[in-house]
Design a protein around this motif. Structure first.
Motif, PDB file in Angstrom:
ATOM      1  N   ALA A   1     -14.369   7.127  -4.937  1.00 47.92           N
ATOM      2  CA  ALA A   1     -13.003   7.623  -4.786  1.00 47.92           C
ATOM      3  C   ALA A   1     -13.021   8.975  -4.082  1.00 47.92           C
ATOM      4  O   ALA A   1     -13.922   9.783  -4.273  1.00 47.92           O
ATOM      5  CB  ALA A   1     -12.341   7.756  -6.154  1.00 47.92           C
TER       6      ALA A   1
ATOM      7  N   LEU B   1      -3.970  12.364  -9.879  1.00 47.30           N
ATOM      8  CA  LEU B   1      -4.967  12.649  -8.850  1.00 47.30           C
ATOM      9  C   LEU B   1      -6.381  12.653  -9.416  1.00 47.30           C
ATOM     10  O   LEU B   1      -7.309  12.097  -8.812  1.00 47.30           O
ATOM     11  CB  LEU B   1      -4.665  14.003  -8.208  1.00 47.30           C
TER      12      LEU B   1
ATOM     13  N   GLY C   1      -7.425   9.062 -10.246  1.00 48.47           N
ATOM     14  CA  GLY C   1      -7.721   8.294  -9.049  1.00 48.47           C
ATOM     15  C   GLY C   1      -8.989   8.730  -8.348  1.00 48.47           C
ATOM     16  O   GLY C   1      -9.488   8.025  -7.468  1.00 48.47           O
ATOM     17  N   SER C   2      -9.514   9.895  -8.723  1.00 43.37           N
ATOM     18  CA  SER C   2     -10.704  10.422  -8.047  1.00 43.37           C
ATOM     19  C   SER C   2     -11.963  10.307  -8.888  1.00 43.37           C
ATOM     20  O   SER C   2     -13.032  10.728  -8.458  1.00 43.37           O
ATOM     21  CB  SER C   2     -10.478  11.908  -7.702  1.00 43.37           C
TER      22      SER C   2
ATOM     23  N   GLU D   1      -8.464  12.635   0.226  1.00 41.13           N
ATOM     24  CA  GLU D   1      -7.668  11.586   0.877  1.00 41.13           C
ATOM     25  C   GLU D   1      -6.468  11.188   0.023  1.00 41.13           C
ATOM     26  O   GLU D   1      -5.362  11.008   0.547  1.00 41.13           O
ATOM     27  CB  GLU D   1      -8.545  10.352   1.135  1.00 41.13           C
ATOM     28  N   LYS D   2      -6.673  11.048  -1.302  1.00 37.26           N
ATOM     29  CA  LYS D   2      -5.578  10.660  -2.194  1.00 37.26           C
ATOM     30  C   LYS D   2      -4.517  11.750  -2.260  1.00 37.26           C
ATOM     31  O   LYS D   2      -3.314  11.469  -2.298  1.00 37.26           O
ATOM     32  CB  LYS D   2      -6.128  10.354  -3.591  1.00 37.26           C
TER      33      LYS D   2
ATOM     34  N   MET E   1      -2.568  11.753   1.048  1.00 36.32           N
ATOM     35  CA  MET E   1      -1.711  10.573   1.112  1.00 36.32           C
ATOM     36  C   MET E   1      -0.494  10.726   0.207  1.00 36.32           C
ATOM     37  O   MET E   1       0.634  10.349   0.576  1.00 36.32           O
ATOM     38  CB  MET E   1      -2.506   9.326   0.722  1.00 36.32           C
ATOM     39  N   ARG E   2      -0.688  11.291  -0.985  1.00 44.47           N
ATOM     40  CA  ARG E   2       0.442  11.491  -1.899  1.00 44.47           C
ATOM     41  C   ARG E   2       1.459  12.454  -1.289  1.00 44.47           C
ATOM     42  O   ARG E   2       2.667  12.245  -1.389  1.00 44.47           O
ATOM     43  CB  ARG E   2      -0.059  12.025  -3.243  1.00 44.47           C
TER      44      ARG E   2
ATOM     45  N   SER F   1       0.816  -1.222   0.000  1.00 47.26           N
ATOM     46  CA  SER F   1       0.000   0.000   0.000  1.00 47.26           C
ATOM     47  C   SER F   1       0.849   1.272   0.000  1.00 47.26           C
ATOM     48  O   SER F   1       0.368   2.336  -0.399  1.00 47.26           O
ATOM     49  CB  SER F   1      -0.927   0.006   1.213  1.00 47.26           C
TER      50      SER F   1
ATOM     51  N   PHE G   1     -10.950  12.475  -3.499  1.00 49.05           N
ATOM     52  CA  PHE G   1      -9.849  13.303  -3.985  1.00 49.05           C
ATOM     53  C   PHE G   1      -8.972  13.767  -2.831  1.00 49.05           C
ATOM     54  O   PHE G   1      -7.744  13.669  -2.883  1.00 49.05           O
ATOM     55  CB  PHE G   1     -10.418  14.505  -4.742  1.00 49.05           C
TER      56      PHE G   1
END
Length: 360
Positions: free
Chosen positions: A316, A307, A310-311, A320-321, A324-325, A218, A318
């Motif tokens: 999904a 981004l 992934g959203s 949170e991603k 995290m990035r 992960s 946006f």
């Protein structure tokens, strides 16, 4: 034809002739065209890893290079096949023997860094580093997943080479466009390249060992970011690469937030393509502006593409991603800076000791 219409056509012709003579304008238009068409194709077909197509195209079109020849393009396609074929073989075979795997991983990473520091192909090095680390990490969880990712990455890489060809053919450079000469590959042994490769390997190998030992799939972006940041193992270069990536992610995240909510407001394919064309045109003007901030913008566009992609799926998130990035890049930067400081201090002690021996 009325006088007004004739005047508009004449103005358009003069504008296009001016653009065709200006290398910077050509690069901007080619960059915007390549990224927009790639993103539109990826979104329309939506094969696995399709989001990587505009990412790879933007990376290649941002480089100050002439149109790749047929031989050069076919070589890059072969490099992609070789890199992911070797990465898949590496993952499926050596993962069964953990000690042998780490030993071979260290040897292979050293050879890749050594090859790059002698002026080797950046494309081959990038593809090989990604293939070995990514496929090995996925193969650690599921062998079939690694094989599927390998095939889709090869297909996407080949399509990216073709899209770059098309972009150069449709938006060609001026006949007298100047380009810097590449230093070329240095054959034979190079002490400086060997030292740099050893330093890069000593930094990345312990981190990779921890990730594979505890199966941290992960968080594997930390390992991949670190492996890319350490392509240049000087402390200033590694730190600068990490900080540049952090700034680019923040910049790309800001634009991605606006891009995402505009797509939510108008969820139409034509609007996505139009918005991508305007976005890539703006980023292209910044990438080729020659300003000190230009170095941030291509990576920022890549962050935006990742981004937003992934959203766009159901459920999904946006925010949170994006957070995290930022965390993952920050962790990679902190590790690289700390590891390089330790290695640089050891290198300095070694040089002092050698100097003392030579003077006696």
């Amino acid at each position: 034809m009325s006088t007004e219409t004739a005047g508009q056509v004449s103005f358009a012709k003069r504008w296009f002739r001016h653009i065709a003579r200006d290398q910077t304008s050509v690069r901007i238009l080619r960059y915007a065209f390549g990224v927009t068409v790639s993103a539109a194709l990826a979104y329309a077909i939506n094969w696995p890893l399709s989001f990587l197509l505009p990412v790879l195209v933007s990376f290649m079109l941002s480089l100050p290079l002439p149109m790749p020849s047929l031989v050069h393009g076919l070589r890059n396609m072969l490099y992609t096949l070789v890199a992911f074929g070797f990465g898949l073989l590496f993952a499926l075979f050596f993962l069964r023997f953990p000690f042998a795997f780490l030993l071979m991983l260290g040897l292979v990473m050293y050879q890749l860094y050594y090859y790059l520091n002698r002026g080797g192909s950046l494309w081959l090095t990038l593809m090989s580093v990604l293939a070995i680390l990514l496929l090995s990490m996925l193969g650690n969880s599921h062998e079939g997943l690694a094989a599927g990712v390998s095939l889709n990455f090869i297909w996407t890489g080949w399509l990216a080479v073709i899209m770059v060809w098309i972009a150069y053919l449709l938006v060609p450079d001026p006949a007298s466009a100047p380009y810097p000469q590449a230093p070329g590959f240095q054959p034979g042994y190079s002490r400086s390249a060997a030292d740099a490769a050893l330093k890069s390997t000593l930094v990345i190998l312990p981190l990779a060992a921890v990730f594979f030992m505890f199966n941290l799939t992960s968080y594997m972006l930390v390992m991949i970011f670190a492996a890319l940041f350490i392509l240049k193992p000087e402390l200033s270069a590694g730190k600068e690469a990490g900080m540049n990536s952090l700034v680019s992610t923040l910049l790309g995240g800001a634009f991605a937030w606006l891009f995402y909510w505009l797509i939510v407001a108008v969820p139409e394919y034509w609007f996505y393509v139009a918005l991508m064309s305007l976005t890539s045109l703006y980023f292209g003007t910044q990438v080729f502006s020659g300003k000190p901030t230009a170095k941030y913008y291509n990576s920022a566009l890549i962050a935006l593409l990742i981004l937003v992609n992934g959203s766009m799926g159901e459920g999904a998130g946006f925010t949170e991603k994006f957070i995290m990035r930022i965390i993952l890049i920050t962790l990679a930067v902190v590790y690289i800076v700390a590891a390089l400081r330790v290695l640089d201090s050891v290198w300095q002690v070694k040089r002092v000791a050698q100097g003392d021996v030579n003077t006696q």
